[in-house]
Scaffold this active site. Structure first.
Site, PDB file in Angstrom:
ATOM      1  CE  LYS A  98      23.352  21.470 -34.443  1.00  0.00           C
ATOM      2  NZ  LYS A  98      22.036  21.050 -34.900  1.00  0.00           N
TER       3      LYS A  98
ATOM      4  CG  ASP B 235      15.066  19.264 -33.905  1.00  0.00           C
ATOM      5  OD1 ASP B 235      14.019  19.873 -34.179  1.00  0.00           O
ATOM      6  OD2 ASP B 235      16.177  19.839 -33.910  1.00  0.00           O
TER       7      ASP B 235
ATOM      8  CE  LYS C  21      15.238  23.697 -35.208  1.00  0.00           C
ATOM      9  NZ  LYS C  21      15.555  22.643 -34.252  1.00  0.00           N
TER      10      LYS C  21
HETATM   11 MG    MG Z   1      18.233  19.274 -33.568  1.00  0.00          MG
END
Ligand code: MG
Length: 361
Positions: A165, A245, A269
């Site tokens: 991250k 994303d 996801k």
């Molecule tokens: Mg992501």
């Protein structure tokens, strides 16, 4: 004439404390709210599903999902479930999952066997043996300097793919750390970065310039999800592969970006995207460059996702981001601890009916 298929319907809302609060752009995330659903057909076969919305990520809210469930009452028809509005990606995922389990109760898994030509083997990880697919997973590295210790530890345990991250600490500090991380990374391992949309276009350009001659797998969501011109511009200007994303929460959004010519990766996801069958068919038919990722769903949803992923090579060409560790601290929700490679035995060890029956609601 066909008789309508009617299911008994039941649902339960759970507020599950997270073992450690997760840092998000919207503050600490301490409690995961999910709705488990149960369908039962007229033959008494049952199937379970899970709704795991993340409203600040762009999904429906838990309250909206619960309201829909309340409207269903105790009986629903397959027909009404098939016509749910596309914006209810989490609800559609859960109800398709439950129906799929009923349809195939006692038979082969709905995903079936991988068809030839459907996709290629996952790369960069453990080999697949015929009949027992295994996929390497991606380990999540914490933001900042803590990433170094976690990277060393995971490398020792055999992990091969990592996600770090970024966009959390000052850029100068993170750019220095990037080189320290890459210096620790063996040539056979991979590193992807995730900025979660935190950079502006100028800062993203600075990062991507720096990344241009470094061996990164891809850089995820460099700028805000709706800034199409910046995302397409950056993808054209720099050699590093970019991934969407937050821009592609549901499958219909991924389809739109794909139709407009997005040249990079789609991080999906599955628990947020809609029915698993639709996702698998899209990935196989369009050969979209997909990487699956966790939505902090519980083991009930993860089991269905993993079974699908193992049966559809098009979904696992890149290592899925399921290496998120123990999130709930309760094995019933986390499932067994995952190592660097996942296979069917992980999914087989989870019984959604046990979770449904043992959990207080
Ligand atoms: Mg992501």
């Amino acid at each position: 004439m066909f008789l309508p298929v009617i299911f008994r319907f039941d649902y339960r809302l759970y507020s599950l404390p997270l073992r450690t609060p997760l840092r998000t752009a919207h503050g600490p995330w301490t409690v995961r709210e999910v709705i488990l659903v149960r369908l039962e057909d007229e033959g008494g076969r049952e199937g379970f599903g899970e709704m795991a919305p993340i409203p600040w990520f762009g999904t429906e809210t838990v309250a909206e999902a619960a309201e829909l469930c309340a409207k269903f009452g105790d009986k629903v028809s397959a027909e009404s479930l098939a016509t749910l509005a596309p914006q209810f990606g989490c609800v559609r995922f859960a109800l398709a999952m439950a129906q799929s389990e009923i349809r195939w109760a006692g038979g082969p898994h709905p995903a079936g066997s991988p068809k030839s030509g459907e996709g290629t083997r996952p790369t960069g990880g453990a080999p697949q043996e015929a009949g027992s697919p295994r996929v390497p997973l991606t380990a999540l590295l914490p933001a900042g300097r803590a990433a170094l210790d976690v990277l060393r530890d995971r490398l020792e345990s055999g992990w091969l793919c990592f996600k770090w991250k970024v966009g959390v600490e000052p850029a100068d500090l993170e750019l220095g750390l990037l080189d320290e991380l890459l210096a620790e990374l063996p040539p056979y391992a991979r590193l992807r970065l995730d900025a979660n949309g935190a950079w502006d276009r100028r800062l993203a350009a600075r990062w991507l310039q720096r990344c241009a001659d470094r061996p990164l797998e891809f850089v995820e969501q460099p700028v805000t999800p709706t800034d199409k011109s910046a995302l397409f511009g950056l993808a054209a200007d720099f050699p590093v592969k970019l991934a969407l994303d937050e821009s592609v929460v549901r499958l219909d959004e991924a389809r739109r970006w794909q139709a407009e010519g997005w040249p990079g990766v789609f991080v999906i996801k599955p628990a947020l995207a809609g029915p698993l069958d639709e996702l698998a068919a899209w990935a196989a038919e369009t050969r979209a460059d997909v990487v699956l990722s966790s939505a902090i769903e519980t083991a009930v949803a993860r089991r269905a996702i993993v079974r699908h992923a193992l049966a559809h090579p098009a979904l696992v060409r890149r290592a899925p981001g399921f290496g998120v560790g123990d999130v709930f601290g309760d094995r019933r929700h986390d499932g067994p601890a995952t190592g660097p490679v996942l296979d069917q035995s992980w999914a087989d060890s989870i019984n959604p009916a046990d979770n449904w029956r043992s959990l207080p609601c």
